[in-house]
Enzyme design. Structure first.
Site, PDB file in Angstrom:
ATOM      1  N   ARG A  71      -3.275   3.236   8.464  1.00  0.00           N
ATOM      2  CA  ARG A  71      -3.583   2.052   7.665  1.00  0.00           C
ATOM      3  C   ARG A  71      -2.418   1.078   7.691  1.00  0.00           C
ATOM      4  NH1 ARG A  71      -4.797   4.581   1.887  1.00  0.00           N
ATOM      5  NH2 ARG A  71      -6.031   2.688   1.668  1.00  0.00           N
TER       6      ARG A  71
ATOM      7  N   MET B 155      -6.106  -6.469   8.620  1.00  0.00           N
ATOM      8  CA  MET B 155      -5.731  -5.516   9.656  1.00  0.00           C
ATOM      9  C   MET B 155      -6.583  -4.264   9.512  1.00  0.00           C
ATOM     10  SD  MET B 155      -1.706  -6.237   9.930  1.00  0.00           S
ATOM     11  CE  MET B 155      -1.439  -6.807   8.294  1.00  0.00           C
TER      12      MET B 155
ATOM     13  N   HIS C 158     -16.189  -8.758   1.355  1.00  0.00           N
ATOM     14  CA  HIS C 158     -15.184  -9.707   1.830  1.00  0.00           C
ATOM     15  C   HIS C 158     -15.392 -11.089   1.221  1.00  0.00           C
ATOM     16  CE1 HIS C 158     -13.600 -12.640   4.831  1.00  0.00           C
ATOM     17  NE2 HIS C 158     -12.574 -11.811   4.796  1.00  0.00           N
TER      18      HIS C 158
ATOM     19  N   LYS D  55       0.834  -1.202   0.000  1.00  0.00           N
ATOM     20  CA  LYS D  55       0.000   0.000   0.000  1.00  0.00           C
ATOM     21  C   LYS D  55       0.871   1.256   0.000  1.00  0.00           C
ATOM     22  CE  LYS D  55      -3.761  -0.584   2.482  1.00  0.00           C
ATOM     23  NZ  LYS D  55      -4.323  -0.815   3.819  1.00  0.00           N
TER      24      LYS D  55
ATOM     25  N   GLY E 278      -8.575  -7.065   4.465  1.00  0.00           N
ATOM     26  CA  GLY E 278      -9.407  -7.201   5.641  1.00  0.00           C
ATOM     27  C   GLY E 278      -8.711  -7.788   6.853  1.00  0.00           C
TER      28      GLY E 278
ATOM     29  N   ARG F 295      -3.376  -1.524  -6.359  1.00  0.00           N
ATOM     30  CA  ARG F 295      -2.550  -2.725  -6.284  1.00  0.00           C
ATOM     31  C   ARG F 295      -2.965  -3.615  -7.441  1.00  0.00           C
ATOM     32  NH1 ARG F 295      -5.697  -4.640  -0.978  1.00  0.00           N
ATOM     33  NH2 ARG F 295      -7.678  -5.078  -1.962  1.00  0.00           N
TER      34      ARG F 295
ATOM     35  N   SER G 207      11.060 -43.669 -12.916  1.00  0.00           N
ATOM     36  CA  SER G 207      10.015 -42.719 -12.565  1.00  0.00           C
ATOM     37  C   SER G 207      10.052 -42.558 -11.055  1.00  0.00           C
ATOM     38  CB  SER G 207       8.653 -43.238 -13.016  1.00  0.00           C
ATOM     39  OG  SER G 207       7.653 -42.354 -12.565  1.00  0.00           O
TER      40      SER G 207
ATOM     41  N   CYS H  99       6.057 -39.391 -10.904  1.00  0.00           N
ATOM     42  CA  CYS H  99       4.616 -39.579 -10.799  1.00  0.00           C
ATOM     43  C   CYS H  99       4.257 -39.402  -9.329  1.00  0.00           C
ATOM     44  CB  CYS H  99       4.191 -40.938 -11.325  1.00  0.00           C
ATOM     45  SG  CYS H  99       5.023 -42.327 -10.564  1.00  0.00           S
TER      46      CYS H  99
ATOM     47  N   TYR I 245       9.985 -35.703 -17.896  1.00  0.00           N
ATOM     48  CA  TYR I 245       8.552 -35.436 -17.844  1.00  0.00           C
ATOM     49  C   TYR I 245       8.038 -35.441 -16.411  1.00  0.00           C
ATOM     50  CZ  TYR I 245       7.765 -40.457 -17.102  1.00  0.00           C
ATOM     51  OH  TYR I 245       7.773 -41.716 -16.587  1.00  0.00           O
TER      52      TYR I 245
HETATM   53  P1  ADP Z   1      -7.720  -2.341   3.680  1.00  0.00           P
HETATM   54  O1  ADP Z   1      -6.324  -2.790   3.612  1.00  0.00           O
HETATM   55  O2  ADP Z   1      -8.563  -3.164   4.563  1.00  0.00           O
HETATM   56  O3  ADP Z   1      -8.309  -2.102   2.331  1.00  0.00           O
HETATM   57  P2  ADP Z   1      -7.338   0.503   3.888  1.00  0.00           P
HETATM   58  O4  ADP Z   1      -6.147   0.981   4.572  1.00  0.00           O
HETATM   59  O5  ADP Z   1      -7.321   0.536   2.412  1.00  0.00           O
HETATM   60  O6  ADP Z   1      -7.681  -0.931   4.423  1.00  0.00           O
HETATM   61  O7  ADP Z   1      -8.536   1.362   4.433  1.00  0.00           O
HETATM   62  C1  ADP Z   1      -9.854   0.991   4.265  1.00  0.00           C
HETATM   63  C2  ADP Z   1     -10.677   2.144   3.731  1.00  0.00           C
HETATM   64  O8  ADP Z   1     -10.586   3.266   4.543  1.00  0.00           O
HETATM   65  C3  ADP Z   1     -10.226   2.615   2.381  1.00  0.00           C
HETATM   66  O9  ADP Z   1     -10.762   1.835   1.369  1.00  0.00           O
HETATM   67  C4  ADP Z   1     -10.742   4.010   2.340  1.00  0.00           C
HETATM   68  O10 ADP Z   1     -12.065   4.023   1.871  1.00  0.00           O
HETATM   69  C5  ADP Z   1     -10.717   4.432   3.771  1.00  0.00           C
HETATM   70  N1  ADP Z   1      -9.580   5.321   3.979  1.00  0.00           N
HETATM   71  C6  ADP Z   1      -8.329   4.992   4.301  1.00  0.00           C
HETATM   72  N2  ADP Z   1      -7.544   6.077   4.364  1.00  0.00           N
HETATM   73  C7  ADP Z   1      -8.320   7.121   4.048  1.00  0.00           C
HETATM   74  C8  ADP Z   1      -8.089   8.532   3.909  1.00  0.00           C
HETATM   75  N3  ADP Z   1      -6.904   9.062   4.094  1.00  0.00           N
HETATM   76  N4  ADP Z   1      -9.132   9.290   3.575  1.00  0.00           N
HETATM   77  C9  ADP Z   1     -10.352   8.747   3.382  1.00  0.00           C
HETATM   78  N5  ADP Z   1     -10.629   7.468   3.498  1.00  0.00           N
HETATM   79  C10 ADP Z   1      -9.632   6.641   3.820  1.00  0.00           C
HETATM   80 MG    MG Z   2      -7.830  -0.905   0.988  1.00  0.00          MG
HETATM   81 MG    MG Z   3      -8.810  -3.232   6.658  1.00  0.00          MG
END
Ligand code: ADP
Ligand code: MG
Ligand code: MG
Length: 894
Positions: A112, A123, A474, A42, A121, A356, A784, A851, A871
């Site tokens: 984040r 963390m 999710h 990220k 999802g 990503r 084999s 095999c 093979y």
């Molecule tokens: P995950 O790894 O679970 O996707 P993120 O770090 O991407 O977690 O955060 C989840 C959500 O939080 C993002 O999809 C975004 O919508 C919101 N978010 C994160 N940072 C910001 C920010 N600086 N401003 C507005 N929304 C944010």
């Molecule tokens: Mg995200």
């Molecule tokens: Mg998250």
């Protein structure tokens, strides 16, 4: 001189304290996309997007090394990190013109997590950090929107309590409900500024009660707590489970990204969304995703409100839509791959929050790879490397036939979240799904929505069905990653997980009801629906063609029946690497003849019984040779110990005795005679042929006769005879002689004068055979590697009993992988190398293959390619996987 200077410089860098923050923003960006191992995916991509001129709210990344230090110092914040963050925040203040904690113009940030490999999802993100009693006044001043400011504050206290302090979400929910009641409103959005202010006050009270301290009024304190929480989240149970299931190993921790907040919840001209630059299910080159108007953060992903497809976006804001399409093109060109993006619109201004490389189904991966080659963004080799070979199995998975769907009761329709077709009984919790699947039942996991806690149940279920949430919820994301069938957001379902029921259209269904779900259409149907084999797409055929041009190794299949052989051939098998003969003895009347043979007391009686078995075997071989005409078919002679063919219970033994007109005592005695303490190491494999040569003679006769019958019908049968479990030169020498004389006798008797060549070889599956391969190879035309037995005997692990300790071994890291799935290159692999070298040293033309389970495992296939096998042989469905993996191995070699 010059070298000296450089050297001195290097030492200087070493002693300097490591860099603790990497910022990105308009004035300065310190990271880039190549630094995923340091900044996490990220963070690296936020920096990269900023550098290529995309609108990204400024921020900074605390690198993964800090998380590592946190753990290596026993869970203490690295010294100096606090100062570094204060400094980095100052930089963000400069970029935004806002001040952290300000009463007039406050800076809010998100905190984040982000590891080197994406763990969706796993963390939690904290939003709106920096709000305090003072800063909330600042927000009101800044936005002129009192309601918005208090709403942001209550969200922060809630998230901070939940995520950072580990409080129960329910305590906040409770307060919120009671304030709503007090003001006589139902929806969250109906609550006034005064109401929300009261919510904040109450939240702070419950916070104090549960945490034993005030909600921090110093934003820097909040930040430090949140950073530590991200570090901690790296080792939570759910994060570890996710890594285990996904096979993610060798990561050192998570980075932390601190980023200026932008708000998608500032009214009708704001919003937030998640999208893929191409369709992640089909690969179609069409911007694909969802957005929500007037919403913040994870509202889209959490599946709480049902979002709109981005295709509808131009009706809402055409300018933003076009801007996003331009960004899609720019990102794909820059990253040369399909991207998964997150964005937010604050009062009509678009901000990018993440990009990503997008998770995709195998079908989509194949289509995208081919399309990117066509548009000259990547080479064929790159395209081949981008497709996860193991996932190709998905493309060969069945789907429901249109015909079989007619007349079926359609219960509901949800989103086609992940393709495939699944039929199963309903399980309403992850735990139930696990338990029932382990008991052998096919279950569908039926949930309102799923969360990371459900991972294990999702894994065990044959399919996943949810009633809320969109195509990026999710459930959908995880299922697609696995190639598991998923229908999401089937809103007609009213699920009661406690009662284990679901009500659809007033009718109640329970745990014993069977549903069929179609992940390609979103249909939910009652009962079992017939499925059919898939048809490969043109893109798939193209990829397979490229792979075939690139690989060096041949790919064969393990098949015991003409049907399997035919299917494997369709999938591209270039012969059979292993035909097991034993299962042929279990069908119909054969088992009786087989048992007669085993129970026979004299050689003569045994030969009589074998004579009855021979035609069956011969006809089976005719079927297989015909299905594989022109291609080699390796037939393994009888391998399991004889007692496996006799019943061990009284009733079964009585039946055998009656059928043969003998006394049950005779059967019992023979069973006792054949009993072994260690059948795996007992009287089996070539040892059977040494003690009962007539068995070998019968099998070889059947093979040769079948070949002659085929050849007389102008079918080019190409049998190869494989003698199992050889450990000494003498065993193979003796059995080879017997095999050759049998071939000579049968061809003479049949007066067959045509040309033929039946190679005689052996399995290398006993460690000693690998060690003395130079001796054995003098009497073998091919080797084999039987890596199942070889692994078993090298480790001394019983394959059938390994589950008593394997899970713990994997947990403790004593083993990194299950050695029965992926070849242990260090140990078993060394024996394989030894076998190859020894064998080829005396017989340079020796053909060598593998095999067993490993033949379909990409990592093992790469190993086979490296050591120079000719093979690999694997199950029919794995053949395309093996073809691709063999090509990838060859590409990587260069
Ligand atoms: P995950 O790894 O679970 O996707 P993120 O770090 O991407 O977690 O955060 C989840 C959500 O939080 C993002 O999809 C975004 O919508 C919101 N978010 C994160 N940072 C910001 C920010 N600086 N401003 C507005 N929304 C944010
Ligand atoms: Mg995200
Ligand atoms: Mg998250």
């Amino acid at each position: 001189m010059a070298t000296g200077t450089i050297r001195r410089k290097k030492t200087a860098t070493k002693t300097r304290t490591p860099k603790m923050t990497f910022c990105w923003g308009a004035s300065k960006t310190e990271g880039n996309a190549t630094q995923k191992q340091l900044l996490g995916g990220k963070g690296a991509n936020l920096a990269e997007m900023t550098s290529i001129g995309l609108p990204v709210p400024p921020g900074f990344t605390i690198p993964i090394t800090m998380c590592e230090t946190y753990y290596s110092e026993g869970g203490r914040m690295p010294s100096g990190l606090e100062d570094a963050t204060v400094k980095a925040i100052r930089q963000v203040e400069k970029e935004t013109g806002k001040i952290f904690g300000s009463e007039t113009n406050p800076l809010l940030v998100s905190v984040r997590s982000g590891a080197a490999v994406s763990m969706p999802g796993m963390m939690d993100t904290v939003l709106n950090l920096g709000l305090t009693d003072e800063a909330v006044q600042g927000m009101i001043a800044l936005t002129g929107n009192e309601r918005f400011a208090w709403d942001a504050y209550r969200r922060l206290i809630n998230m901070f309590g939940d995520v950072v302090m580990g409080m129960e979400h329910g305590v906040f929910e409770h307060e919120f409900s009671s304030v709503k009641k007090k003001y006589g409103v139902v929806l969250d959005t109906e609550l006034s500024a005064t109401g929300l202010k009261e919510v904040c006050l109450r939240y702070k009270k419950v916070y104090r009660r549960h945490v034993g301290a005030e909600f921090p009024q110093d934003p820097h304190k909040q930040l430090l707590h949140a950073v530590e929480a991200v570090f901690k989240s790296w080792n939570t149970h759910r994060a570890k489970t996710y890594r285990k299931i996904e096979g993610i190993i060798g990561l050192r921790g998570t980075a932390v990204n601190v980023q200026a907040m932008v708000f998608g919840n500032m009214g009708k001209d704001s919003g937030t969304g998640v999208a893929f630059t191409r369709n992640p299910s089909t690969g179609e080159d069409k911007f694909w995703g969802e957005f929500l108007i007037d919403a913040q953060g994870e509202d889209v992903v959490a599946g709480i409100r049902t979002p709109k497809p981005v295709s509808k976006m131009s009706g809402w804001n055409d300018k933003i839509f076009r801007e996003l399409i331009a960004i899609k093109k720019k990102l794909e060109k820059h990253y040369r791959d399909m991207q998964d993006i997150e964005f937010t619109i604050e009062r009509g201004k678009l901000w990018m929050l993440q990009t990503r490389s997008g998770k995709r189904t195998a079908a989509s991966a194949v289509t995208i790879a081919v399309d990117l080659v066509k548009s000259r963004l990547i080479t064929k080799d790159e395209a081949l490397l981008r497709i996860p070979a193991a996932d190709l199995v998905q493309l060969l998975l069945p789907s429901f036939t249109t015909k079989s769907k007619r007349g079926v009761v359609q219960l509901a329709k949800g989103l086609a979240a992940s393709p495939g077709a699944a039929t199963g009984a309903l399980a309403f919790s992850a735990a139930d799904a696990v338990a029932r699947a382990e008991a052998g039942e096919d279950v569908l996991l039926v949930r309102k929505e799923t969360s990371p806690e459900d991972i294990d149940g999702m894994r065990h279920a044959v399919g996943i069905l949810t009633s809320t949430g969109g195509s990026t919820s999710h459930a959908a994301v995880v299922a697609r990653g696995w190639g598991k069938c998923c229908v999401a957001g089937a809103s007609a379902l009213h699920i009661n997980a406690t009662r284990r029921t679901v009500i659809i259209d007033g009718r109640t269904y329970g745990e014993n009801d069977i549903f069929s779900i179609d992940g390609g259409t979103g249909e939910v149907m009652l009962g079992e629906v017939q499925r059919h084999e898939p048809k490969p797409s043109t893109a798939f055929l193209t990829v397979m063609k490229w792979a075939d041009q690139r690989r060096r190794m041949n790919v064969r299949t393990n098949a015991d029946s003409p049907e399997d052989a035919k299917r494997a051939r369709l999938f591209g098998a270039e012969g059979i690497g292993l035909t097991r003969t034993e299962h042929m003895f279990f069908e119909g009347d054969r088992i009786l003849a087989m048992r007669r043979m085993i129970l026979a007391e004299t050689k003569e009686k045994r030969e009589n019984a074998l004579a009855r078995l021979m035609p069956y075997q011969r006809d089976d071989f005719v079927g297989i040779f015909t299905a594989m005409k022109d291609l080699p078919v390796t037939v393994r002679l009888l391998d399991p110990p004889l007692h496996e063919f006799l019943p061990h219970d009284h009733v079964g033994q009585k039946e055998v005795a009656d059928a043969m007109g003998i006394k049950i005592g005779v059967v019992k005695r023979r069973v006792e005679q054949l009993h072994e303490f260690n059948p795996m190491l007992g009287h089996r494999g070539c040892r059977l042929a040494v003690t009962y040569p007539e068995i070998l003679v019968m099998q070889v006769t059947a093979i040769v006769q079948a070949m002659i019958m085929c050849k007389r019908k102008r079918i080019n049968a190409r049998p190869e005879i494989m003698i199992p479990l050889v450990g000494t030169f003498e065993e193979l020498a003796q059995l080879r002689t017997l095999t050759l004389s049998t071939i000579a006798r049968v061809t003479a008797k049949e007066r067959y004068t045509g040309k033929f060549n039946i190679p005689i070889g052996t399995m290398i599956e006993i460690p000693r055979a690998a060690i003395v391969a130079n001796q054995i190879a003098t009497v073998a035309d091919f080797f084999s590697f039987g890596t199942n037995d070889l692994t078993q005997l090298t480790y001394g692990y019983s394959r059938d009993d390994i589950n008593t300790f394997l899970p713990q071994y994997l947990e403790d890291g004593i083993l990194v992988r299950d050695p029965f799935q992926t070849i242990d290159a260090d140990g078993v692999g060394k024996l394989i190398c030894m076998g190859c070298e020894g064998g080829r040293s005396v017989n340079p033309k020796l053909k060598i293959g593998i095999c067993g389970e490993h033949g379909g495992d990409p990592i093992s296939i790469e190993f086979c390619n490296t050591v120079g096998l000719n093979y690999v042989s694997c199950s029919p469905f794995r053949v395309p996987t093996a073809r691709l993996a063999a090509a990838q191995a060859e590409i990587r070699k260069q």
